[in-house]
Design an enzyme around this catalytic site. Structure first.
Site, PDB file in Angstrom:
ATOM      1  N   ASP A 109     -41.336  26.501 137.810  1.00 54.01           N
ATOM      2  CA  ASP A 109     -40.865  26.802 136.465  1.00 54.01           C
ATOM      3  C   ASP A 109     -41.878  27.759 135.842  1.00 54.01           C
ATOM      4  O   ASP A 109     -43.085  27.498 135.871  1.00 54.01           O
ATOM      5  CB  ASP A 109     -40.801  25.508 135.645  1.00 54.01           C
ATOM      6  CG  ASP A 109     -39.628  25.496 134.681  1.00 54.01           C
ATOM      7  OD1 ASP A 109     -39.454  26.505 133.978  1.00 54.01           O
ATOM      8  OD2 ASP A 109     -38.920  24.486 134.627  1.00 54.01           O
ATOM      9  N   ASP A 217     -38.125  30.123 132.151  1.00 48.65           N
ATOM     10  CA  ASP A 217     -37.759  29.431 130.919  1.00 48.65           C
ATOM     11  C   ASP A 217     -37.407  30.426 129.800  1.00 48.65           C
ATOM     12  O   ASP A 217     -38.173  31.365 129.544  1.00 48.65           O
ATOM     13  CB  ASP A 217     -38.965  28.584 130.497  1.00 48.65           C
ATOM     14  CG  ASP A 217     -38.625  27.558 129.435  1.00 48.65           C
ATOM     15  OD1 ASP A 217     -37.832  26.655 129.710  1.00 48.65           O
ATOM     16  OD2 ASP A 217     -39.181  27.662 128.313  1.00 48.65           O
ATOM     17  N   GLU A 276     -33.356  31.344 132.895  1.00 43.56           N
ATOM     18  CA  GLU A 276     -32.673  30.465 131.942  1.00 43.56           C
ATOM     19  C   GLU A 276     -32.387  31.286 130.683  1.00 43.56           C
ATOM     20  O   GLU A 276     -33.308  31.865 130.103  1.00 43.56           O
ATOM     21  CB  GLU A 276     -33.534  29.257 131.581  1.00 43.56           C
ATOM     22  CG  GLU A 276     -32.726  28.244 130.761  1.00 43.56           C
ATOM     23  CD  GLU A 276     -33.520  27.477 129.717  1.00 43.56           C
ATOM     24  OE1 GLU A 276     -33.069  26.405 129.300  1.00 43.56           O
ATOM     25  OE2 GLU A 276     -34.594  27.951 129.292  1.00 43.56           O
ATOM     26  N   HIS A 349     -32.866  18.829 132.729  1.00 41.34           N
ATOM     27  CA  HIS A 349     -33.680  17.928 131.907  1.00 41.34           C
ATOM     28  C   HIS A 349     -33.382  18.081 130.414  1.00 41.34           C
ATOM     29  O   HIS A 349     -33.975  17.370 129.603  1.00 41.34           O
ATOM     30  CB  HIS A 349     -35.156  18.198 132.188  1.00 41.34           C
ATOM     31  CG  HIS A 349     -35.537  19.608 131.827  1.00 41.34           C
ATOM     32  ND1 HIS A 349     -35.059  20.705 132.516  1.00 41.34           N
ATOM     33  CD2 HIS A 349     -36.316  20.098 130.840  1.00 41.34           C
ATOM     34  CE1 HIS A 349     -35.526  21.801 131.958  1.00 41.34           C
ATOM     35  NE2 HIS A 349     -36.295  21.472 130.937  1.00 41.34           N
ATOM     36  N   ASP A 350     -32.512  19.026 130.046  1.00 39.00           N
ATOM     37  CA  ASP A 350     -32.179  19.248 128.632  1.00 39.00           C
ATOM     38  C   ASP A 350     -30.782  18.743 128.263  1.00 39.00           C
ATOM     39  O   ASP A 350     -30.419  18.757 127.077  1.00 39.00           O
ATOM     40  CB  ASP A 350     -32.216  20.750 128.298  1.00 39.00           C
ATOM     41  CG  ASP A 350     -33.602  21.355 128.442  1.00 39.00           C
ATOM     42  OD1 ASP A 350     -34.593  20.625 128.276  1.00 39.00           O
ATOM     43  OD2 ASP A 350     -33.676  22.565 128.724  1.00 39.00           O
TER      44      ASP A 350
END
Ligand code: TEU
Length: 569
Positions: A109, A217, A276, A349-350
């Site tokens: 990430d 991210d 993302e 995870h969101d």
């Protein structure tokens, strides 16, 4: 000259990732080896065989870098160190070796829209207006004519994603710094070439250490309109959504192309890159993923996971209309076909757990988890499985505010109460849409703490782990896990899933999603009833061999609740 050669090679070589399936590990919640209640790298190493059994090709690891953990690692204070809570660089090297030995690739990430406010870059930047790193971040004076530090004196009216203004006042220098997320996540100023070079260096450092790619991210937020203007606000509201000035901003594609040139172009192996991009539109997704433009392999778009959001955003719940879902899938499948590339996901995870959110985690838990898996995985693109999704893990039935861990939920709850929302409504909002739902410990077995840890987990274990766990599913016919395993194996063996055209079947009954994949004379037809009632699909059920089904019983012209059928012809 070199560029032509490289392009020729890329065209000839089969892209290894085209038929790959990615599995996301959220390290904090996967497996805890040392009993401190927080998952770690040794825990992952000990469970790699779970991933091999499932059959995935790539692991995306959420951040493990040194971090104050204000946003569970999405606030990095040292990009070249592992946070001691997860282990050490030695553990990391061991993980890479163990993964590569099993044929698994590792995607890190990369969180470089912002750093932690404890990163030495920011500490130096904040040391005063004359600091050599002052313009590594976005510092601005108070709005003219206001008292610095007083409410409404912020340089512009943008709200932060995690509630409140996107600016924090620094009394020492009398200026504000910009943070699109929490105050502990100051935004880097990508306009400054030194910032970009420092980031490229970090990326090369990890590639040299053996990683195979990056998930980037909020990478569509890195270019801001430098004037940082006020955004139009709703009547009576102080804060506004500033996205028009930073979502896919003016220099985004230039920055991505530069990164490709500086970091990816000359590597011996293809580096897998996933951006993302919350709020990205089709046009920008296409620009970012068209291989000829040399930016990214794929992006995460958010349209399908926003279909149940109200006009006020994610905290306002709206029923999902399966027709909207079908239309969104169709738009993105067609929009990127032949040039760009889709990523396919329900969860990360969101996001709340898909079986609770769009399925039925009660009576039709198994049927809805498998039907939703299939309608996603049989599209064109790269499927992502978020840890526990392969077991059909569900949202957590939170009972009280003290169970919340996520900064976004905690801040939203407090802000809602302050704005006069009653406690029950505010709690229901975070309970339903909160990110903690995705972050409860992985359910390995029925034992204490689900086999996740010998200590007290940092977040509550879902009480359903007594029956919903890996031990009860791996190798057990008819389980959600075995269904996922079949879907992954199908993708690896069947070119129509990787390369076939996508055609939505028209005229289906409400609640039914049906599409066809076509490659030469090969066809795959997917028909799913995404509802709790039996129904006739409204489209012809094809003749052909039945490849996959998620319920048993006679094949009739009526689909059972959440029934899925896949035919090959
Ligand atoms: O998330 C970006 C983002 O805008 C949303 O997905 C966000 O998490 C939330 O849904 C807003 O309501 C990325 C990371 O995935 C997330 O975990 C981080 O908190 C965020 O960026 C900041 O780094």
């Amino acid at each position: 000259m070199t560029r032509t050669v490289a392009a020729g090679r890329a065209l000839q070589a089969p892209a290894w990732w085209r038929d790959a399936v990615v599995y996301q590990i959220y390290p904090r919640s996967f497996a805890d080896s040392d009993g401190d209640g927080i998952g770690d790298l040794q825990g992952i190493i000990a469970h790699l065989d779970h991933l091999v059994t499932l059959g995935v090709d790539v692991v995306w690891l959420s951040p493990i870098y040194a971090s104050p953990q204000a946003d569970n690692g999405y606030d990095i204070s040292d990009y070249r160190a592992i946070d001691p809570v997860f282990g050490s660089l030695d553990d990391f090297d061991e993980l890479v070796e163990a993964m590569h030995a099993r044929g698994l690739r590792l995607v890190m990430d990369l969180v470089v829209n912002h750093t932690s406010d404890e990163h030495p870059w920011f500490v130096e930047s904040a040391s005063g207006p004359d600091s050599a790193k002052r313009d590594w971040y976005w510092w601005r004076p108070a709005r003219p004519g206001t008292q610095p530090g007083s409410p409404g004196a912020e340089p512009n009216n943008w709200g932060a994603v995690f509630s409140g203004p996107a600016w924090t006042f620094d009394p020492a220098s009398g200026e504000y710094y910009l943070h699109l997320f929490a105050g502990k996540q100051p935004d880097l100023n990508w306009e400054n070439p030194a910032v970009r070079h420092a980031i490229h260096d970090i990326m090369r450092w990890w590639l040299d250490r053996g990683v195979d790619g990056f998930r980037m991210d909020v990478i569509n937020y890195i270019s801001k309109v430098p004037e940082l203007p006020d955004a139009p606000s709703r009547p009576g509201e102080m804060l506004a959504d500033g996205q028009a000035f930073y979502n896919c901003g003016p220099r985004l594609h230039e920055y991505l192309q530069e990164m490709h040139r500086e970091v990816f172009a000359d590597r011996p192996e293809h580096v897998l890159t996933i951006g993302e991009m919350p709020g990205v539109d089709l046009a920008n997704a296409l620009l970012a993923t068209d291989p000829a433009r040399r930016e990214l392999d794929m992006v995460f778009q958010f349209e399908h996971v926003s279909l149940d959001h109200g006009t006020g955003g994610k905290w306002q719940r709206r029923r999902l209309e399966p027709d909207d879902l079908a239309a969104t899938f169709e738009r993105w499948q067609h929009g990127l076909a032949g040039r760009g590339w889709n990523s396919l996901y329900w969860n990360n995870h969101d996001q709340p757990r898909v079986v609770s959110r769009f399925g039925n985690d009660g009576q039709y838990w198994r049927e809805s988890a498998t039907a939703l898996a299939a309608v996603l995985h049989l599209q064109q693109g790269t499927p992502f499985i978020y840890q526990g999704e392969e077991l059909g893990m569900t949202n957590l039935p939170f009972r009280e505010v003290g169970q919340l861990r996520d900064i976004e939920s905690v801040n939203h709850y407090a802000t809602a109460l302050a704005a006069g929302v009653d406690e029950a409504t505010a709690f229901e909002q975070v309970r339903w849409a909160g990110r903690d739902n995705a972050r409860t410990p992985f359910q390995w077995d029925a034992g204490p703490r689900a086999g996740f840890s010998t200590g007290r987990p940092w977040i509550d274990v879902n009480p359903n782990h007594g029956w919903l766990n890996a031990a009860a599913q791996v190798g057990v016919g008819g389980s959600v896990f075995e269904f996922y395993r079949q879907l992954i194996a199908l993708r690896h063996s069947d070119p129509v899933i990787v390369d076939g055209d996508f055609e939505r079947l028209p005229g289906t009954a409400p609640g039914v999603l049906a599409y066809r994949r076509v490659l030469g004379d090969q066809q795959l037809t997917v028909i799913a009833n995404l509802s709790d009632s039996p129904c006739r699909p409204g489209t012809d059920i094809p003749q052909g061999s039945l490849l996959l089904r998620n319920v048993t019983g006679l094949l009739t012209d009526t689909l059972a609740p959440w029934e899925l059928r896949v035919f090959r012809s």
